[in-house]
Scaffold this motif. Structure first.
Motif, mmCIF file in Angstrom:
data_model
loop_
_atom_site.group_PDB
_atom_site.id
_atom_site.type_symbol
_atom_site.label_atom_id
_atom_site.label_comp_id
_atom_site.label_asym_id
_atom_site.label_seq_id
_atom_site.Cartn_x
_atom_site.Cartn_y
_atom_site.Cartn_z
ATOM 1 N N CYS A 37 56.143 46.452 45.865
ATOM 2 C CA CYS A 37 55.074 46.024 44.976
ATOM 3 C C CYS A 37 53.783 45.818 45.761
ATOM 4 N N LEU A 38 52.669 45.981 45.045
ATOM 5 C CA LEU A 38 51.368 45.767 45.658
ATOM 6 C C LEU A 38 51.122 44.278 45.847
ATOM 7 N N PRO A 39 50.769 43.825 47.062
ATOM 8 C CA PRO A 39 50.492 42.403 47.269
ATOM 9 C C PRO A 39 49.350 41.944 46.379
ATOM 10 N N VAL A 40 49.562 40.849 45.669
ATOM 11 C CA VAL A 40 48.570 40.393 44.699
ATOM 12 C C VAL A 40 47.326 39.840 45.383
ATOM 13 N N ASP A 41 47.426 39.451 46.657
ATOM 14 C CA ASP A 41 46.277 38.877 47.347
ATOM 15 C C ASP A 41 45.517 39.912 48.185
ATOM 16 N N SER A 42 45.760 41.190 47.962
ATOM 17 C CA SER A 42 45.072 42.233 48.710
ATOM 18 C C SER A 42 43.782 42.624 48.006
ATOM 19 N N ILE A 43 42.855 43.213 48.766
ATOM 20 C CA ILE A 43 41.604 43.686 48.182
ATOM 21 C C ILE A 43 41.868 44.853 47.240
ATOM 22 N N MET A 44 42.872 45.648 47.541
ATOM 23 C CA MET A 44 43.243 46.752 46.652
ATOM 24 C C MET A 44 43.664 46.224 45.283
ATOM 25 N N ALA A 45 44.418 45.133 45.267
ATOM 26 C CA ALA A 45 44.841 44.549 43.995
ATOM 27 C C ALA A 45 43.640 44.038 43.209
ATOM 28 N N LEU A 46 42.666 43.431 43.881
ATOM 29 C CA LEU A 46 41.452 42.971 43.215
ATOM 30 C C LEU A 46 40.679 44.145 42.634
ATOM 31 N N TYR A 47 40.536 45.208 43.408
ATOM 32 C CA TYR A 47 39.787 46.386 42.938
ATOM 33 C C TYR A 47 40.448 46.986 41.708
ATOM 34 N N LEU A 48 41.759 47.165 41.748
ATOM 35 C CA LEU A 48 42.462 47.778 40.620
ATOM 36 C C LEU A 48 42.467 46.871 39.401
ATOM 37 N N SER A 49 42.503 45.556 39.614
ATOM 38 C CA SER A 49 42.451 44.627 38.485
ATOM 39 C C SER A 49 41.083 44.655 37.814
ATOM 40 N N LEU A 50 40.027 44.785 38.612
ATOM 41 C CA LEU A 50 38.688 44.921 38.045
ATOM 42 C C LEU A 50 38.541 46.247 37.316
ATOM 43 N N GLU A 51 39.037 47.307 37.933
ATOM 44 C CA GLU A 51 38.901 48.644 37.355
ATOM 45 C C GLU A 51 39.660 48.776 36.041
ATOM 46 N N SER A 52 40.810 48.129 35.941
ATOM 47 C CA SER A 52 41.617 48.215 34.727
ATOM 48 C C SER A 52 41.160 47.249 33.638
ATOM 49 N N GLY A 53 40.276 46.317 33.972
ATOM 50 C CA GLY A 53 39.798 45.353 32.993
ATOM 51 C C GLY A 53 40.739 44.182 32.775
ATOM 52 N N LYS A 54 41.789 44.062 33.589
ATOM 53 C CA LYS A 54 42.740 42.968 33.421
ATOM 54 C C LYS A 54 42.177 41.632 33.929
ATOM 55 N N PHE A 55 41.296 41.707 34.912
ATOM 56 C CA PHE A 55 40.725 40.480 35.477
ATOM 57 C C PHE A 55 39.341 40.256 34.900
ATOM 58 N N TRP A 56 39.175 39.175 34.145
ATOM 59 C CA TRP A 56 37.881 38.776 33.613
ATOM 60 C C TRP A 56 37.170 37.941 34.676
ATOM 61 N N PHE A 57 36.034 38.392 35.122
ATOM 62 C CA PHE A 57 35.336 37.728 36.216
ATOM 63 C C PHE A 57 34.019 37.136 35.718
ATOM 64 N N PRO A 58 33.543 36.066 36.343
ATOM 65 C CA PRO A 58 32.270 35.458 35.941
ATOM 66 C C PRO A 58 31.078 36.213 36.513
ATOM 67 N N ALA A 59 30.084 36.428 35.674
ATOM 68 C CA ALA A 59 28.828 37.056 36.085
ATOM 69 C C ALA A 59 27.760 36.633 35.070
ATOM 70 N N GLN A 60 26.570 37.205 35.198
ATOM 71 C CA GLN A 60 25.472 36.870 34.297
ATOM 72 C C GLN A 60 24.934 38.129 33.631
ATOM 73 N N VAL A 61 24.518 37.971 32.369
ATOM 74 C CA VAL A 61 24.046 39.093 31.550
ATOM 75 C C VAL A 61 22.588 38.869 31.182
ATOM 76 N N PHE A 62 21.741 39.868 31.471
ATOM 77 C CA PHE A 62 20.337 39.819 31.067
ATOM 78 C C PHE A 62 20.214 40.125 29.571
ATOM 79 N N ASN A 63 19.205 39.495 28.936
ATOM 80 C CA ASN A 63 18.878 39.779 27.532
ATOM 81 C C ASN A 63 20.137 39.786 26.662
#
Length: 394
Positions: free
Chosen positions: A195-221
């Protein structure tokens, strides 16, 4: 499997019931010879060692060949005849590393499925750190990384299903031979070697790419450039849609939960400060503010709403004519902020803050103004100018 065991024992008892009389045919005599039982025993042992769940009765040979064939030796001879070609792993470490560094994220994922050695190399953090920074560096900040750490910590906790003991008839049956060799499929999936280690940068990238991880950011307008949110930037939880290359945002204002879709990259940014949306930002630039400076100021409609960051420019006092040689506005205790997206005379056009004793000021009619941050980078200033509305509001 129970059906197979019952069939085997019935088969053995059936043959024991026969009287071993001499047969005329030599082939029939060989059927009940010692070599048959030896081969049949080996078949049963190999079947249990391989862990097959079901074997058809038609797979049991009715006639055994008189000569034994060693399949392993035949396969080995074929491999030796064909020979082994050059492998990617035969390259020097530096050359292999240079190849992997030039692969895209999709190519690294494909390469990781070739073998165990390439899998470990392709999952390396230093390879994925470059891809993460290139695509997500503008919207991922320290706050998002902290939320990711909390996310993976929750995934590492053992679940209730993993902790409970199997009870009842099914649990007793699974603990008995020959069921004891079988392990549930979920256990095999959770092995760290596959299994892919959940604490790896690859896991973070794939979670962002798949939309599974909702991350905090800011939206203009916010809310598709609604008039009431022009030249503002609000906190949100974002999820990426790789099919459309856009984002979905969840806002959390008081008494409702607004959702906005189809947000493009140019309307997003990483939070410039770690101040939560409901907390007053500590202003450390008030003594340096002078007319012409570009700033962002917190503003919210009421005490229950979260703050948003609004763009403004430091203006001159009413009695100042704007002449640089005679302007003393920077020495005044009162700082004038101008929101030029509104027409002169509008109640939203100007506001004043105290330079010496700054705190949240305002009322339920005009809203509440909070902390101030000065914009020093030309990149931030130009971003606000790109979002400037086509017409001035009242």
């Amino acid at each position: 499997m129970l059906f197979l065991l019952i069939s085997c024992f019935s088969f053995i008892f059936f043959f024991k019931s026969f009287s071993f009389k001499p047969m005329k045919s030599e082939g029939k005599m060989l059927l009940l010879g010692p070599w048959f039982w030896e081969g049949f025993s080996r078949f049963l042992v190999s079947w249990f060692n391989k862990g097959r769940f079901a074997v058809s009765m038609f797979q049991v040979p009715l006639k055994m060949p008189l000569t034994k064939v060693n399949l392993c030796s035949k396969v080995q001879e074929i491999v030796e005849e064909e020979g082994e070609g050059p492998s990617l792993l035969d390259l020097p470490e530096l050359a292999l590393e240079c190849i992997l560094e030039r692969l895209s994220p999709a190519e690294l994922c494909s390469m990781a499925g070739v073998c165990n050695s390439l899998r470990d190399r392709c999952r390396s953090d230093h390879l994925w750190e470059k891809h993460l920074k290139h695509k997500w560096g503008r919207v991922i900040c320290e706050v998002a990384c902290k939320e990711w750490q909390c996310h993976i910590a929750s995934r590492k906790r053992p679940s209730f299903l993993d902790q409970r003991n199997q009870k009842g008839f099914f649990g007793s049956l699974m603990s008995m031979w020959p069921f004891s060799w079988y392990k549930p499929q979920c256990e095999s999936r959770n092995k760290p070697t596959t299994c892919l280690p959940v604490d790896s940068i690859m896991a973070l990238y794939l979670s962002l790419e798949s939309g599974k991880f909702w991350f905090p950011a800011q939206v203009f307008n916010r809310e598709n450039g609604h008039v009431g949110f022009m030249l503002s930037c609000y906190d949100a939880q974002l999820s990426y849609d790789s099919k459309t290359d856009t984002f979905q945002a969840r806002y959390s204002p008081f008494a409702r939960r607004a959702i906005e879709e189809s947000i493009h990259w140019d309307r997003l940014r990483a939070p410039p400060v770690e101040t939560p949306a409901h907390v007053l930002h500590t202003s450390d630039c008030l003594n340096d503010l002078k007319p012409g400076d570009h700033i962002e100021i917190q503003w919210r409609r009421s005490k229950e709403f979260p703050y948003g960051w609004w763009y403004a420019v430091v203006g001159h006092q009413e009695l100042c004519d704007g002449n640089e040689n005679r302007c003393r506005c920077r020495y005044s205790d009162t700082v004038i902020l101008e929101f030029s997206q509104y027409t002169p005379g509008s109640r939203w056009r100007r506001t004043m803050v105290n330079r010496k004793d700054h705190r949240e000021v305002g009322n339920e009619a005009d809203g509440f103004y909070g902390g101030i941050r000065k914009l020093y980078k030309e990149e931030e200033i130009s971003k606000w100018k790109q979002l400037w509305p086509k017409q001035i509001f009242d």
